[in-house]
Scaffold this motif. Structure first.
Motif, short mmCIF file in Angstrom:
data_model
loop_
_atom_site.label_atom_id
_atom_site.label_comp_id
_atom_site.label_asym_id
_atom_site.label_seq_id
_atom_site.Cartn_x
_atom_site.Cartn_y
_atom_site.Cartn_z
N SER A 1 3.62 2.99 2.78
CA SER A 1 2.26 2.47 2.80
C SER A 1 1.33 3.54 2.23
CB SER A 1 1.85 2.14 4.23
OG SER A 1 0.51 1.72 4.27
N SER B 1 -0.23 0.37 -2.69
CA SER B 1 0.55 -0.32 -1.66
C SER B 1 -0.10 -0.10 -0.30
CB SER B 1 1.98 0.21 -1.64
OG SER B 1 2.74 -0.49 -0.69
N GLN C 1 -1.18 -6.98 -2.88
CA GLN C 1 -1.51 -5.55 -2.98
C GLN C 1 -2.61 -5.36 -4.00
OE1 GLN C 1 0.02 -3.43 -0.84
NE2 GLN C 1 1.06 -5.26 -0.09
N SER C 2 -3.31 -4.25 -3.92
CA SER C 2 -4.43 -3.96 -4.82
C SER C 2 -3.91 -3.54 -6.20
CB SER C 2 -5.29 -2.85 -4.22
OG SER C 2 -6.31 -2.50 -5.13
N SER D 1 -6.61 -8.27 -5.54
CA SER D 1 -5.45 -8.27 -4.66
C SER D 1 -5.01 -9.71 -4.41
CB SER D 1 -5.76 -7.55 -3.34
OG SER D 1 -6.86 -8.15 -2.70
N SER E 1 -1.18 -10.66 -7.96
CA SER E 1 -0.57 -9.58 -7.20
C SER E 1 0.64 -10.04 -6.40
CB SER E 1 -1.62 -9.00 -6.24
OG SER E 1 -1.03 -8.10 -5.34
N ASN F 1 2.63 -9.60 -3.05
CA ASN F 1 2.32 -9.18 -1.68
C ASN F 1 0.83 -8.90 -1.45
OD1 ASN F 1 4.83 -9.41 -0.54
ND2 ASN F 1 5.38 -7.27 -0.82
N HIS G 1 1.00 4.79 -4.49
CA HIS G 1 0.49 4.13 -5.68
C HIS G 1 1.30 4.56 -6.90
CE1 HIS G 1 -1.74 7.95 -5.65
NE2 HIS G 1 -1.70 7.86 -6.96
N THR H 1 1.13 -1.76 2.34
CA THR H 1 2.21 -1.96 3.29
C THR H 1 3.44 -1.22 2.77
OG1 THR H 1 3.10 -3.91 2.20
CG2 THR H 1 1.32 -4.27 3.78
N GLU I 1 4.63 -2.81 -4.41
CA GLU I 1 3.55 -3.52 -5.08
C GLU I 1 3.98 -3.92 -6.48
OE1 GLU I 1 3.39 0.67 -6.19
OE2 GLU I 1 3.10 -0.14 -4.21
#
Length: 179
Positions: free
Chosen positions: A122, A86, A159-160, A52, A155, A157, A125, A88, A92
């Motif tokens: 949020s 995501s 994000q994972s 992330s 990444s 933001n 995916h 948030t 993503e």
């Protein structure tokens, strides 16, 4: 035109310029042998990698080695199966770099190379299979030195990002092209 300037020699010309010569030593001339595929190295993995990081980081255990000849080029093709999470409502995405050792061969358009707003929710995916191609036009091969190609991802933001999601293979293929 076709000419026979000496014993065991045939020359071919177009537009008054010699293009090819055949002698008892072989064939030579402009464009002869250029673009010839010399070797292919293929790497495939189902090992998962997650990050992330908002900075580009090495994807561990994702590299391929090749020993190119002098004056050749290496075409690098990377295909990644990824899963974006995501955390948030900002969406993503990620970017990719292709490197030869520590030298950058290609960088994507920042952290937006692969991007999905996922409806802005949020916890959403998305799954992606994406391919990048880069031409390393001066890898510096000498026919005896091993060159290692690898990738980095970063990444958007923070994000994972998960590479090789669901045991779907990700690949790197190196094509050595004769100059």
């Amino acid at each position: 035109g076709i000419s026979f300037p000496s014993a065991d020699t045939i020359k071919f010309s177009t537009g008054g310029v010699e293009r090819m010569q055949i002698t008892n030593s072989g064939v030579s001339g402009t464009g002869i042998g250029a673009g010839k595929l010399l070797q292919v190295v293929h790497f495939q993995t189902t090992t998962q990698f997650s990050t992330s990081s908002g900075s580009f980081v090495d994807v561990t255990n994702f590299n391929a080695d090749i020993v190119p000849q002098t004056n050749s080029k290496v075409l690098v093709q990377v295909t990644l199966m990824s899963l974006l999470h995501s955390a948030t409502s900002g969406g993503e995405g990620y970017g990719i770099k292709i490197l030869r050792g520590s030298s950058q061969v290609m960088v994507s358009g920042g952290m937006y190379d692969i991007y999905d707003n996922a409806g802005g929710a949020s916890g959403a995916h998305s799954r992606n299979r994406s391919t990048w191609t880069a031409l390393d036009s001066s890898p510096g091969g000498d026919g005896s030195t091993t060159l290692t190609y690898k990738i980095q991802i970063g990444s958007h933001n923070n994000q994972s990002i998960q590479i090789t999601e669901g045991n779907m293979p990700s690949t790197m293929t190196l094509f050595e092209i004769g100059a």
